[in-house]
Write an enzyme that holds these catalytic residues in place. Sequence first.
Site, PDB file in Angstrom:
ATOM      1  CB  ALA A 186      -0.908   0.008   1.219  1.00  0.00           C
ATOM      2  CD  GLU A 248      -1.789  -9.132   1.527  1.00  0.00           C
ATOM      3  OE1 GLU A 248      -2.005  -8.776   2.700  1.00  0.00           O
ATOM      4  OE2 GLU A 248      -1.141  -8.461   0.717  1.00  0.00           O
TER       5      GLU A 248
HETATM    6 ZN   LIG Z   1      -0.880  -7.088   6.280  1.00  0.00          ZN
END
Ligand SMILES: [Zn+2]
Length: 284
Positions: A186, A248
């Site tokens: 991110a 994830e």
């Molecule tokens: Zn993470």
Amino acid sequence: MTGSHSRQRRPTTAVAAALAVAVVGAAGGTAAWAYGPDAVTGAEDVPIPAVTVTAEPGAASPGSGIAAVTAPDVSMPLDAPSVTAVLAFDIDDPASVTVVVNKTRPLEPLTFAPADLVALTGIPGGGSQRMRTEAADALQAMHVAAADAGAGFSVSTAYRAFGFQQSLFSDYSARRGVGSAETFSARPGYSEHQTGLAVDIYASSACRIKRCFGDEAAGQWVAEHGWEYGFVVRYPRGQQDVTGYVYEPWHVRYVGTDLAAALEEGGAATLEEHLGLPAAPDYD
Ligand SMILES: [Zn+2]
């Protein structure tokens, strides 16, 4: 506090998940990049149609800052008043445990830092990692239950400050290019780890920050029972076009037991779908 950034739907972009990258925190506080061997197959990251966003009667608009979810009518005696339970969640305030952060919903302000971080004591690896108090308490309770079920886990990384995320992202962008970095890491100000509500967990070093964690006892237990403690697996398999991230199984996000239970009961795979938010496959 909305309106400063677009919440409009954008054409879906299939981001090539060529690499998945593990950030392995070393004891000295430095970070090394590791490339998971299961990262290049990509077979389970086939782009899927974007979620259709529908506005339920009584639901707030996505831009209003409050996502309202209308519960289905419950069976009531004929002489009882009709009851419709409306659960409202604050998805904009960065200090709300139900804040939704994704590639189109940065933290506001970008440099937000939570005020009540505490160490994750009692969990292996947690002594040097922090989360917000409510999330830390819930993680500790979940860890005890998981361990009792033979599915114990350790903490890899939890809270990451804006500055640290900035360092990680720029380091990886310099090595692999911004476009590649954005498929797994991110931008600073856009990471759930910056909220103090997200944590990466693992059970074996072989599957640390790798998809195979999802096949281990801890990964399966957390996926099944995490909601009971207020946690969700934030980036499920096959939802990259909605969440903006590849699968994830190790990244769990505290949203509180109300929202986690509603998500579990509603059956949606992602927070975006459950809350009627636009898919966020890429940055605006
Ligand atoms: Zn993470």
